[in-house]
Design a protein around this motif. Sequence first.
Motif, mmCIF file in Angstrom:
data_model
loop_
_atom_site.group_PDB
_atom_site.id
_atom_site.type_symbol
_atom_site.label_atom_id
_atom_site.label_comp_id
_atom_site.label_asym_id
_atom_site.label_seq_id
_atom_site.Cartn_x
_atom_site.Cartn_y
_atom_site.Cartn_z
ATOM 1 N N GLY A 247 0.786 -1.233 0.000
ATOM 2 C CA GLY A 247 0.000 0.000 0.000
ATOM 3 C C GLY A 247 0.814 1.277 0.000
ATOM 4 N N LEU A 248 2.143 1.163 -0.066
ATOM 5 C CA LEU A 248 3.031 2.329 -0.099
ATOM 6 C C LEU A 248 3.876 2.278 -1.362
ATOM 7 N N SER A 249 4.402 3.442 -1.760
ATOM 8 C CA SER A 249 5.367 3.419 -2.847
ATOM 9 C C SER A 249 6.588 2.635 -2.378
ATOM 10 N N THR A 250 7.221 1.901 -3.290
ATOM 11 C CA THR A 250 8.398 1.112 -2.914
ATOM 12 C C THR A 250 9.492 2.007 -2.344
ATOM 13 N N PHE A 251 9.656 3.177 -2.942
ATOM 14 C CA PHE A 251 10.669 4.107 -2.449
ATOM 15 C C PHE A 251 10.303 4.600 -1.048
ATOM 16 N N GLY A 252 9.036 4.949 -0.859
ATOM 17 C CA GLY A 252 8.595 5.423 0.449
ATOM 18 C C GLY A 252 8.751 4.354 1.522
ATOM 19 N N LEU A 253 8.424 3.109 1.167
ATOM 20 C CA LEU A 253 8.591 2.009 2.106
ATOM 21 C C LEU A 253 10.068 1.823 2.457
ATOM 22 N N SER A 254 10.931 1.943 1.450
ATOM 23 C CA SER A 254 12.370 1.805 1.685
ATOM 24 C C SER A 254 12.868 2.867 2.657
ATOM 25 N N MET A 255 12.450 4.112 2.438
ATOM 26 C CA MET A 255 12.877 5.206 3.312
ATOM 27 C C MET A 255 12.384 4.996 4.747
ATOM 28 N N LEU A 256 11.155 4.469 4.870
ATOM 29 C CA LEU A 256 10.593 4.213 6.201
ATOM 30 C C LEU A 256 11.384 3.133 6.926
ATOM 31 N N LEU A 257 11.680 2.039 6.229
ATOM 32 C CA LEU A 257 12.402 0.929 6.844
ATOM 33 C C LEU A 257 13.835 1.304 7.210
ATOM 34 N N LEU A 258 14.447 2.152 6.377
ATOM 35 C CA LEU A 258 15.838 2.542 6.627
ATOM 36 C C LEU A 258 15.998 3.365 7.904
ATOM 37 N N LYS A 259 14.903 3.910 8.405
ATOM 38 C CA LYS A 259 14.979 4.643 9.668
ATOM 39 C C LYS A 259 15.267 3.712 10.841
ATOM 40 N N TRP A 260 14.927 2.433 10.661
ATOM 41 C CA TRP A 260 15.031 1.490 11.774
ATOM 42 C C TRP A 260 15.967 0.319 11.509
ATOM 43 N N LEU A 261 16.197 0.013 10.226
ATOM 44 C CA LEU A 261 16.939 -1.198 9.886
ATOM 45 C C LEU A 261 18.130 -0.897 8.982
ATOM 46 N N PRO A 262 19.176 -1.723 9.024
ATOM 47 C CA PRO A 262 20.318 -1.530 8.130
ATOM 48 C C PRO A 262 19.952 -1.853 6.683
ATOM 49 N N VAL A 263 20.773 -1.366 5.740
ATOM 50 C CA VAL A 263 20.467 -1.487 4.318
ATOM 51 C C VAL A 263 20.280 -2.942 3.895
ATOM 52 N N HIS A 264 21.173 -3.842 4.329
ATOM 53 C CA HIS A 264 21.079 -5.231 3.855
ATOM 54 C C HIS A 264 19.791 -5.911 4.328
ATOM 55 N N VAL A 265 19.278 -5.508 5.480
ATOM 56 C CA VAL A 265 18.021 -6.074 5.972
ATOM 57 C C VAL A 265 16.845 -5.527 5.162
ATOM 58 N N VAL A 266 16.870 -4.229 4.875
ATOM 59 C CA VAL A 266 15.809 -3.629 4.054
ATOM 60 C C VAL A 266 15.809 -4.251 2.663
ATOM 61 N N ASP A 267 16.980 -4.454 2.099
ATOM 62 C CA ASP A 267 17.079 -5.109 0.787
ATOM 63 C C ASP A 267 16.428 -6.490 0.806
ATOM 64 N N ARG A 268 16.692 -7.240 1.879
ATOM 65 C CA ARG A 268 16.121 -8.584 1.976
ATOM 66 C C ARG A 268 14.598 -8.532 2.039
ATOM 67 N N ILE A 269 14.062 -7.575 2.789
ATOM 68 C CA ILE A 269 12.605 -7.424 2.891
ATOM 69 C C ILE A 269 12.013 -7.067 1.529
ATOM 70 N N LEU A 270 12.647 -6.105 0.823
ATOM 71 C CA LEU A 270 12.144 -5.698 -0.491
ATOM 72 C C LEU A 270 12.140 -6.865 -1.472
ATOM 73 N N LEU A 271 13.204 -7.658 -1.449
ATOM 74 C CA LEU A 271 13.304 -8.774 -2.390
ATOM 75 C C LEU A 271 12.307 -9.883 -2.058
ATOM 76 N N LEU A 272 12.041 -10.097 -0.769
ATOM 77 C CA LEU A 272 11.038 -11.092 -0.393
ATOM 78 C C LEU A 272 9.650 -10.678 -0.872
#
Length: 426
Positions: A247-272
Amino acid sequence: MDPWSESEGKRAHDPIFQSFNRNQNHCQPVENCCKERSMDAVVALSERCTCIWVSGPIIVGAGPSGLAVAACLKEKGIGSLILERSNCIASLWQLKTYDRLSLHLPRQFCELPLMPFPADYPIYPSKQQFIAYLESYAARFGICPTYNRTVVHAEYDEQLLLWRVKTRASGKMGEEVEYVSRWLIAATGENAEAVQPAIDGLQEFEGTVLHTSAYKSGSTFAGKRVLVVGCGNSGMEVHVLPREMLGLSTFGLSMLLLKWLPVHVVDRILLLIARAMLGDTARLGLKRPTFGPLELKSLSGKTPVLDVGTFAKIKSGDIKIRPAIRHISGREVKFLEGQSEEFDAIVLATGYRSNVPCWLKDRELFSDQDGLPRKAFPNGWKGEKGLYSVGFTRRGLMGTSVDARRIAHDIEQQLKSQGLHPDVFL
């Protein structure tokens, strides 16, 4: 004494600056600022072309980056001169993009400093709406670029302690004009020149060949077999992500997750999530790179592809994936894996590159190899001796906004440290 103070000390006793400080006009012939100098000095400065003194910064490029930094300077009472080789602002958007283009990121991530998009704009503004926004932006801040002026050479003059920017008017025999200023801002961006790939036999192809900078609409190719060269990179390893997730833009979701998680973890979530929504893209010939989408962007500047319908066409077979090209003969294209097909047209979707090394004679801030700042964001915006860059962050218009504000603040602080009020430069 530090270099800045030393140069300012020299300027304080220099007639060119004494004359300038009494003149409110930010652009004037150098001769008008050199009345007390020797004739030899004036002749040397004005040799072979008209020479104009600019009191504020010189900005090269009237795209979104150039407009953004000019507006931030204007807000602080500092005028500037924008030099643009085309006949309009945002020439890449206006002249070299296809008709149905729209922003792939939500508008809040693409607005320029000091002015949001109109409230009635859609989440993803169209090309026409974005251009209208830029024109309104320029009008609001009174930005009037000097058009049809191609910068052919810009170099810091160690004797004058100024940047000398040589330009040529449009046309082979165009008038040459040299502009001189204390500051130079490169705003030509990462996409200044189309990349033309070296493909064996391309020059002899018997059909139509064009770069995407000349592509406007698919209607031109109705009923024809078209080969599109390029899909993120030549190796066909590319991250394809849905434009929206959860329900969010992929970019917006990425920016939100990066506030709390490291890049490699956010990447894993996006790819899943992408795997759940799109399936295994490798089955269709789209292999994913070793690094995740955000990490790859940070390391190489390569942007993941945000799908707005192409993936469905690939799954249906309307668009077929092929490996790299081995050779072209007539209308026949031979691919690395042995396939051979005939095409009526070839569209080169091979991207763009910076052209800064072609005109800027400085090797400290920018790299010769790719024309981008040597230092990664957020440290690539400022060089030495009054040189700046804006629009080279590999982070789109969000990065542009950050750099534009920093540049304006930095120049304002320089003026204040010398006891000069910025509005003297308007």
